[in-house]
Design a protein around this motif. Structure first.
Motif, PDB file in Angstrom:
ATOM      1  N   ILE A 154      -8.906  -6.788  -2.297  1.00 58.20           N
ATOM      2  CA  ILE A 154      -8.037  -6.082  -1.350  1.00 58.20           C
ATOM      3  C   ILE A 154      -7.146  -7.104  -0.656  1.00 58.20           C
ATOM      4  O   ILE A 154      -7.647  -8.081  -0.076  1.00 58.20           O
ATOM      5  N   SER A 155      -5.857  -6.899  -0.729  1.00 58.18           N
ATOM      6  CA  SER A 155      -4.929  -7.831  -0.091  1.00 58.18           C
ATOM      7  C   SER A 155      -4.789  -7.504   1.389  1.00 58.18           C
ATOM      8  O   SER A 155      -5.086  -6.381   1.826  1.00 58.18           O
ATOM      9  N   SER A 156      -4.336  -8.497   2.156  1.00 59.49           N
ATOM     10  CA  SER A 156      -4.113  -8.277   3.592  1.00 59.49           C
ATOM     11  C   SER A 156      -3.034  -7.230   3.819  1.00 59.49           C
ATOM     12  O   SER A 156      -3.084  -6.445   4.765  1.00 59.49           O
ATOM     13  N   GLU A 157      -2.055  -7.181   2.909  1.00 60.26           N
ATOM     14  CA  GLU A 157      -0.986  -6.180   3.030  1.00 60.26           C
ATOM     15  C   GLU A 157      -1.546  -4.770   2.900  1.00 60.26           C
ATOM     16  O   GLU A 157      -1.168  -3.857   3.639  1.00 60.26           O
ATOM     17  N   GLN A 158      -2.512  -4.603   1.980  1.00 66.22           N
ATOM     18  CA  GLN A 158      -3.119  -3.287   1.787  1.00 66.22           C
ATOM     19  C   GLN A 158      -3.939  -2.868   2.999  1.00 66.22           C
ATOM     20  O   GLN A 158      -3.913  -1.709   3.420  1.00 66.22           O
ATOM     21  N   ILE A 159      -4.629  -3.848   3.626  1.00 68.36           N
ATOM     22  CA  ILE A 159      -5.428  -3.559   4.819  1.00 68.36           C
ATOM     23  C   ILE A 159      -4.532  -3.089   5.961  1.00 68.36           C
ATOM     24  O   ILE A 159      -4.824  -2.100   6.645  1.00 68.36           O
ATOM     25  N   ARG A 192      -1.542  -1.786   5.688  1.00 68.49           N
ATOM     26  CA  ARG A 192      -0.917  -0.506   5.358  1.00 68.49           C
ATOM     27  C   ARG A 192      -1.876   0.653   5.609  1.00 68.49           C
ATOM     28  O   ARG A 192      -1.503   1.695   6.158  1.00 68.49           O
ATOM     29  N   GLU A 193      -3.151   0.443   5.241  1.00 75.87           N
ATOM     30  CA  GLU A 193      -4.139   1.497   5.462  1.00 75.87           C
ATOM     31  C   GLU A 193      -4.389   1.704   6.958  1.00 75.87           C
ATOM     32  O   GLU A 193      -4.572   2.840   7.418  1.00 75.87           O
ATOM     33  N   ALA A 194      -4.402   0.600   7.708  1.00 75.35           N
ATOM     34  CA  ALA A 194      -4.605   0.725   9.152  1.00 75.35           C
ATOM     35  C   ALA A 194      -3.464   1.505   9.796  1.00 75.35           C
ATOM     36  O   ALA A 194      -3.677   2.337  10.687  1.00 75.35           O
ATOM     37  N   ALA A 195      -2.226   1.237   9.319  1.00 78.64           N
ATOM     38  CA  ALA A 195      -1.070   1.955   9.866  1.00 78.64           C
ATOM     39  C   ALA A 195      -1.125   3.438   9.510  1.00 78.64           C
ATOM     40  O   ALA A 195      -0.782   4.305  10.319  1.00 78.64           O
ATOM     41  N   ASP A 196      -1.588   3.722   8.291  1.00 79.74           N
ATOM     42  CA  ASP A 196      -1.669   5.132   7.865  1.00 79.74           C
ATOM     43  C   ASP A 196      -2.696   5.910   8.680  1.00 79.74           C
ATOM     44  O   ASP A 196      -2.545   7.118   8.905  1.00 79.74           O
ATOM     45  N   ARG A 197      -3.751   5.214   9.127  1.00 80.32           N
ATOM     46  CA  ARG A 197      -4.836   5.893   9.829  1.00 80.32           C
ATOM     47  C   ARG A 197      -4.601   6.012  11.341  1.00 80.32           C
ATOM     48  O   ARG A 197      -5.388   6.618  12.039  1.00 80.32           O
ATOM     49  N   GLN A 198      -3.552   5.377  11.795  1.00 80.62           N
ATOM     50  CA  GLN A 198      -3.258   5.479  13.222  1.00 80.62           C
ATOM     51  C   GLN A 198      -2.846   6.901  13.582  1.00 80.62           C
ATOM     52  O   GLN A 198      -2.119   7.567  12.840  1.00 80.62           O
ATOM     53  N   GLU A 199      -3.340   7.323  14.735  1.00 80.14           N
ATOM     54  CA  GLU A 199      -2.973   8.657  15.198  1.00 80.14           C
ATOM     55  C   GLU A 199      -1.538   8.658  15.701  1.00 80.14           C
ATOM     56  O   GLU A 199      -1.084   7.711  16.331  1.00 80.14           O
ATOM     57  N   ALA A 200      -0.861   9.716  15.406  1.00 80.80           N
ATOM     58  CA  ALA A 200       0.536   9.834  15.853  1.00 80.80           C
ATOM     59  C   ALA A 200       0.584   9.906  17.382  1.00 80.80           C
ATOM     60  O   ALA A 200      -0.269  10.529  18.013  1.00 80.80           O
ATOM     61  N   HIS A 201       1.581   9.213  17.943  1.00 78.35           N
ATOM     62  CA  HIS A 201       1.726   9.209  19.401  1.00 78.35           C
ATOM     63  C   HIS A 201       2.208  10.577  19.876  1.00 78.35           C
ATOM     64  O   HIS A 201       3.232  11.098  19.399  1.00 78.35           O
TER      65      HIS A 201
END
Length: 283
Positions: free
Chosen positions: A18-23, A25-34
């Motif tokens: 798993i690349s740092s870029e993938q980590i 990207r997944e963290a950004a996808d899982r963030q709750e919308a403001h």
């Protein structure tokens, strides 16, 4: 009893990398919308008071959970201030001080609240209390003298400076006092402040600051020369034997067009500091 080995047994690379870029990207996808705070529409005074009660309950709950967190108190007070409830805002600051009376930031926020809303006498009282409790916190003194000078109470401002100097603050505080007297046109008082300063801190640094003040701010070359000469004759040998004392003295004489005086100062420095003919005077 034998100890178990906790080392890693299999050091081979994982089959799925798993690349740092993938980590990221997944963290950004899982963030709750403001979700922006809903706009409250108030139609009458009764609704307005209900809104205030609801917000106050939230703030009180936050304080109950984290009383020591200064930000909770400041936000609560700012809410009351924005709604022109100045007595409530003041009461919140007083409650906060009962929890953390040694927070210099809290005292500063309290004073700034009073100044922002033009309660100048309240601000003066707050700052007076603050410097009594925290006399070593310079920025509270700076704010205090600023307020007194701003309202034009010169005797009170001077008295505050004099109280401050009893705590032996750093160089900048003494220079601020002298500059205050200079702005008010009391050059004799300003000079007296600087003399008190060098008596309190008999060091090369203090004498050099005094001489620089005399030359550039008081515009008194004769006084500056007297201070340089006093530094060479009155200071302890370890203080005098600093190359910067001679360099600044000689540079001063050069600015006055006294090149022969400057040459003699350099010559004396070379002999005193054992630099020889090829020595260089450096800061």
């Amino acid at each position: 009893m034998s100890s178990r080995s906790t080392g890693i047994k299999n050091r081979a690379a994982a089959t799925i990398q798993i690349s740092s870029e993938q980590i990221l990207r997944e963290a950004a996808d899982r963030q709750e919308a403001h979700v922006p705070e809903a706009v409250v529409k108030i139609h009458d005074a009764e609704e307005y008071q209900a809104h205030l009660r609801d917000r106050r309950k939230i703030f009180e709950d936050n304080i109950r959970y984290r009383r020591e967190h200064i930000g909770n108190w400041v936000k609560y007070s700012r809410f009351e201030e924005e709604n022109k409830e100045f007595e409530r805002a003041r009461s919140i600051f007083e409650r906060a001080l009962e929890v953390e009376h040694r927070s210099s930031e809290l005292w500063l926020r309290y004073a700034e609240f009073e100044m922002r809303n033009e309660f100048i006498n309240h601000a003066r009282n707050v700052l007076d209390r603050a410097v009594q409790i925290l006399p070593r916190v310079d920025f509270l003194w700076y704010k205090y003298v600023y307020v007194e000078e701003m309202v034009g109470d010169i005797p009170k401002c001077r008295a505050v400076f004099e109280r401050w100097m009893k705590w032996m603050p750093d160089d900048n505080a003494w220079l601020s006092f002298a500059r205050f007297e200079t702005r008010c046109g009391y050059m004799d008082r300003a000079e007296a402040v600087m003399r008190h300063y060098v008596n309190a801190y008999p060091s090369a640094r203090a004498f050099l600051k005094f001489a620089k003040w005399a030359e550039f701010e008081a515009k008194n070359a004769s006084l500056a020369r007297t201070i340089y000469e006093a530094a060479l004759s009155e200071l302890e040998p370890e203080e005098v034997k600093q190359a910067r004392v001679f360099k600044q003295f000689a540079s001063f004489e050069e600015r006055q067009g006294e090149n022969e005086r400057a040459r003699l100062i350099y010559k004396h420095a070379l002999e005193l500091l054992n630099l020889g003919d090829s020595g260089q005077i450096r800061d």
